[in-house]
Design a protein around this motif. Sequence first.
Motif, PDB file in Angstrom:
ATOM      1  N   MET A  70     -61.805  -2.297 -24.006  1.00 49.20           N
ATOM      2  CA  MET A  70     -60.610  -1.995 -23.240  1.00 49.20           C
ATOM      3  C   MET A  70     -60.936  -2.196 -21.765  1.00 49.20           C
ATOM      4  N   GLU A  71     -59.963  -2.633 -21.024  1.00 48.47           N
ATOM      5  CA  GLU A  71     -60.176  -2.924 -19.612  1.00 48.47           C
ATOM      6  C   GLU A  71     -60.453  -1.651 -18.807  1.00 48.47           C
ATOM      7  N   ASN A  72     -61.445  -1.748 -17.958  1.00 52.43           N
ATOM      8  CA  ASN A  72     -61.906  -0.619 -17.162  1.00 52.43           C
ATOM      9  C   ASN A  72     -60.814  -0.058 -16.249  1.00 52.43           C
ATOM     10  N   LYS A  73     -60.026  -0.927 -15.622  1.00 53.94           N
ATOM     11  CA  LYS A  73     -58.962  -0.470 -14.723  1.00 53.94           C
ATOM     12  C   LYS A  73     -57.921   0.360 -15.468  1.00 53.94           C
ATOM     13  N   LEU A  74     -57.598  -0.058 -16.676  1.00 55.23           N
ATOM     14  CA  LEU A  74     -56.623   0.681 -17.473  1.00 55.23           C
ATOM     15  C   LEU A  74     -57.164   2.055 -17.840  1.00 55.23           C
ATOM     16  N   LEU A  75     -58.426   2.124 -18.237  1.00 60.24           N
ATOM     17  CA  LEU A  75     -59.019   3.413 -18.571  1.00 60.24           C
ATOM     18  C   LEU A  75     -59.036   4.341 -17.363  1.00 60.24           C
ATOM     19  N   ARG A  76     -59.373   3.803 -16.201  1.00 60.48           N
ATOM     20  CA  ARG A  76     -59.380   4.625 -14.985  1.00 60.48           C
ATOM     21  C   ARG A  76     -57.987   5.180 -14.691  1.00 60.48           C
ATOM     22  N   LYS A  77     -56.981   4.362 -14.861  1.00 62.65           N
ATOM     23  CA  LYS A  77     -55.603   4.806 -14.628  1.00 62.65           C
ATOM     24  C   LYS A  77     -55.211   5.877 -15.646  1.00 62.65           C
ATOM     25  N   MET A  78     -55.627   5.699 -16.888  1.00 66.69           N
ATOM     26  CA  MET A  78     -55.325   6.693 -17.914  1.00 66.69           C
ATOM     27  C   MET A  78     -56.036   8.011 -17.622  1.00 66.69           C
ATOM     28  N   ILE A  79     -57.281   7.952 -17.144  1.00 70.59           N
ATOM     29  CA  ILE A  79     -58.018   9.157 -16.770  1.00 70.59           C
ATOM     30  C   ILE A  79     -57.303   9.866 -15.633  1.00 70.59           C
ATOM     31  N   ARG A  80     -56.926   9.105 -14.608  1.00 67.96           N
ATOM     32  CA  ARG A  80     -56.224   9.692 -13.462  1.00 67.96           C
ATOM     33  C   ARG A  80     -54.920  10.347 -13.895  1.00 67.96           C
ATOM     34  N   ASN A  81     -54.167   9.675 -14.747  1.00 68.42           N
ATOM     35  CA  ASN A  81     -52.897  10.225 -15.222  1.00 68.42           C
ATOM     36  C   ASN A  81     -53.107  11.492 -16.044  1.00 68.42           C
ATOM     37  N   CYS A  82     -54.192  11.544 -16.767  1.00 67.53           N
ATOM     38  CA  CYS A  82     -54.492  12.740 -17.546  1.00 67.53           C
ATOM     39  C   CYS A  82     -54.779  13.916 -16.610  1.00 67.53           C
ATOM     40  N   PHE A  83     -55.511  13.659 -15.528  1.00 69.42           N
ATOM     41  CA  PHE A  83     -55.749  14.717 -14.543  1.00 69.42           C
ATOM     42  C   PHE A  83     -54.429  15.205 -13.949  1.00 69.42           C
ATOM     43  N   ILE A  84     -53.524  14.310 -13.709  1.00 70.25           N
ATOM     44  CA  ILE A  84     -52.216  14.693 -13.169  1.00 70.25           C
ATOM     45  C   ILE A  84     -51.483  15.605 -14.148  1.00 70.25           C
ATOM     46  N   GLN A  85     -51.622  15.346 -15.433  1.00 65.00           N
ATOM     47  CA  GLN A  85     -51.025  16.222 -16.447  1.00 65.00           C
ATOM     48  C   GLN A  85     -51.634  17.621 -16.400  1.00 65.00           C
TER      49      GLN A  85
END
Length: 64
Positions: A1-16
Amino acid sequence: MENKLLRKMIRNCFIQYQHDLESVPMSEEDYIRMTAEITEILQKEGDSDVFEVVNDVVYEYLSQ
């Protein structure tokens, strides 16, 4: 999986978890470690849901 997408998903999870973009408590090393851990889990467990894995890894990070 692309690293940028994972980083965005991690960031969004923190926002949750009630963080905003400025308060996400992640260093560059943390992002690298977490994306590597997520990628490893996804490779081992091919049928895992990406969102669940990201959520589990972020929750583990926050509960340390």
